[in-house]
Design an enzyme around this catalytic site. Structure first.
Site, short mmCIF file in Angstrom:
data_model
loop_
_atom_site.label_atom_id
_atom_site.label_comp_id
_atom_site.label_asym_id
_atom_site.label_seq_id
_atom_site.Cartn_x
_atom_site.Cartn_y
_atom_site.Cartn_z
N GLY A 1 0.79 -1.24 0.00
CA GLY A 1 0.00 0.00 0.00
C GLY A 1 0.81 1.28 0.00
O GLY A 1 0.31 2.33 0.39
N SER A 2 2.07 1.21 -0.48
CA SER A 2 2.85 2.45 -0.45
C SER A 2 2.35 3.46 -1.48
O SER A 2 2.39 4.68 -1.25
CB SER A 2 4.35 2.16 -0.65
OG SER A 2 4.62 1.75 -1.96
N ASN A 3 1.85 2.98 -2.62
CA ASN A 3 1.26 3.92 -3.59
C ASN A 3 -0.03 4.52 -3.05
O ASN A 3 -0.29 5.71 -3.21
CB ASN A 3 1.01 3.23 -4.93
CG ASN A 3 2.27 3.22 -5.78
OD1 ASN A 3 2.69 4.24 -6.31
ND2 ASN A 3 2.90 2.05 -5.89
N MET B 1 -2.78 -7.23 -7.75
CA MET B 1 -2.01 -8.23 -8.48
C MET B 1 -2.89 -9.32 -9.09
O MET B 1 -2.44 -10.45 -9.27
CB MET B 1 -0.94 -8.83 -7.55
CG MET B 1 0.01 -7.79 -7.00
SD MET B 1 0.66 -6.67 -8.27
CE MET B 1 2.37 -7.15 -8.28
N ASN C 1 -4.12 1.92 -13.85
CA ASN C 1 -3.16 1.00 -13.24
C ASN C 1 -1.76 1.61 -13.26
O ASN C 1 -1.42 2.40 -14.15
CB ASN C 1 -3.13 -0.31 -14.03
CG ASN C 1 -2.23 -1.37 -13.40
OD1 ASN C 1 -2.22 -1.56 -12.18
ND2 ASN C 1 -1.44 -2.04 -14.22
N HIS D 1 2.28 0.43 -13.34
CA HIS D 1 3.12 -0.75 -13.60
C HIS D 1 4.58 -0.32 -13.58
O HIS D 1 4.95 0.68 -14.21
CB HIS D 1 2.78 -1.38 -14.96
CG HIS D 1 3.56 -2.63 -15.18
ND1 HIS D 1 3.25 -3.82 -14.55
CD2 HIS D 1 4.66 -2.87 -15.92
CE1 HIS D 1 4.12 -4.74 -14.90
NE2 HIS D 1 4.99 -4.18 -15.74
C1 GAR Z 1 4.22 -1.35 -7.08
O1 GAR Z 1 5.59 -1.41 -7.38
C2 GAR Z 1 3.40 -1.39 -8.36
O2 GAR Z 1 3.99 -0.69 -9.41
C3 GAR Z 1 3.35 -2.87 -8.64
O3 GAR Z 1 3.15 -3.46 -7.38
C4 GAR Z 1 3.77 -2.63 -6.38
C5 GAR Z 1 2.77 -2.35 -5.30
O4 GAR Z 1 3.39 -1.66 -4.23
N1 GAR Z 1 2.32 -3.23 -9.56
C6 GAR Z 1 2.45 -4.19 -10.48
O5 GAR Z 1 3.46 -4.86 -10.60
C7 GAR Z 1 1.25 -4.40 -11.38
N2 GAR Z 1 1.55 -5.29 -12.45
P1 GAR Z 1 2.54 -0.90 -3.14
O6 GAR Z 1 1.51 -1.91 -2.62
O7 GAR Z 1 3.54 -0.54 -2.09
O8 GAR Z 1 1.89 0.28 -3.79
#
Ligand code: GAR
Length: 205
Positions: free
Chosen positions: A13-15, A90, A112, A114
């Site tokens: 959940g950092s994004n 995911m 999304n 990526h």
């Molecule tokens: C992030 O790096 C995002 O770009 C990636 O999952 C991570 C989630 O991190 N997404 C994918 O690979 C989608 N194909 P987060 O939970 O800390 O936001």
């Protein structure tokens, strides 16, 4: 214009946190209506709760994709979302699910992030694959979701370098910092209703 956002997350959940911070600091004119996770252990759920955002876990384990998506749609039904934001979600969404977010202008209102310069390195392990491939430059893509995996109209891309002395960890950290900056910026463009570029590209004349 403020937009109503829903989030789907599977992990850390950092994004989500970066986006909620941007909203709190007035850099993103949006209302975070709901966060849904398919994983009860996802830290994203506590990130949402800490910010007072409705957090709902709908575990996907043991359910068919169709049954899981149906439960998600039932929860989202009442939220009147402008956009659904996949912030580290995911799982692949079915066309049936996407259709619920069909915009009359010809795209799905699902965004999304990526961690590669698509179309390079789609899939779940983009950082690892780009790093192991030996790229000198990688980047982050934010795109509208369509029927294909990690595919769809690209809203923004930002590159970052891979240095010779990088480890996978330093490479990922550099990319993640770009993710956290870029995602709120792109959502703010959507919040400002600057969608003319979308309609030009996506709607058939
Ligand atoms: C992030 O790096 C995002 O770009 C990636 O999952 C991570 C989630 O991190 N997404 C994918 O690979 C989608 N194909 P987060 O939970 O800390 O936001």
């Amino acid at each position: 214009m403020s937009i109503n956002l829903g989030f789907m997350c599977s992990g850390r959940g950092s994004n989500l946190r970066a986006i909620l911070e941007a909203i709190a600091e007035g850099r993103l004119d949006a209302h975070p209506a709901i966060v849904i996770s398919n994983d009860p252990m996802a830290k994203a759920l506590s990130v949402a709760k800490e910010s007072g955002v409705r957090a709902v876990c709908i575990p996907s384990t043991g359910l068919s994709r169709g049954d899981h998506e149906q439960k998600v749609l039932e929860v989202l039904e009442t939220e009147a979302l402008d956009f659904l934001v996949l912030a580290g979600y995911m799982r692949i969404l079915s066309e049936t699910f996407l259709r619920e977010f069909k915009d009359p202008r010809g795209f799905y209102r699902i965004v999304n992030i990526h961690p590669s310069l698509l179309p390079a390195f789609p899939g779940k392990s983009a950082y690892e694959e780009a790093f192991n491939y030996g790229v000198k430059v990688s980047g982050i893509t934010i795109h509208l979701v369509d029927e294909k995996i990690d595919h769809g109209f690209i809203l923004a891309q930002e590159a970052f370098p891979r240095y010779d002395d990088d480890t996978l960890a330093t490479f990922k950290a550099r990319g993640l910092a770009v993710e956290h900056k870029l995602f709120p910026e792109v959502l703010q463009i959507l919040a400002q209703g600057q969608l003319s570029f979308l309609t030009r590209e996506l709607v058939q004349p």
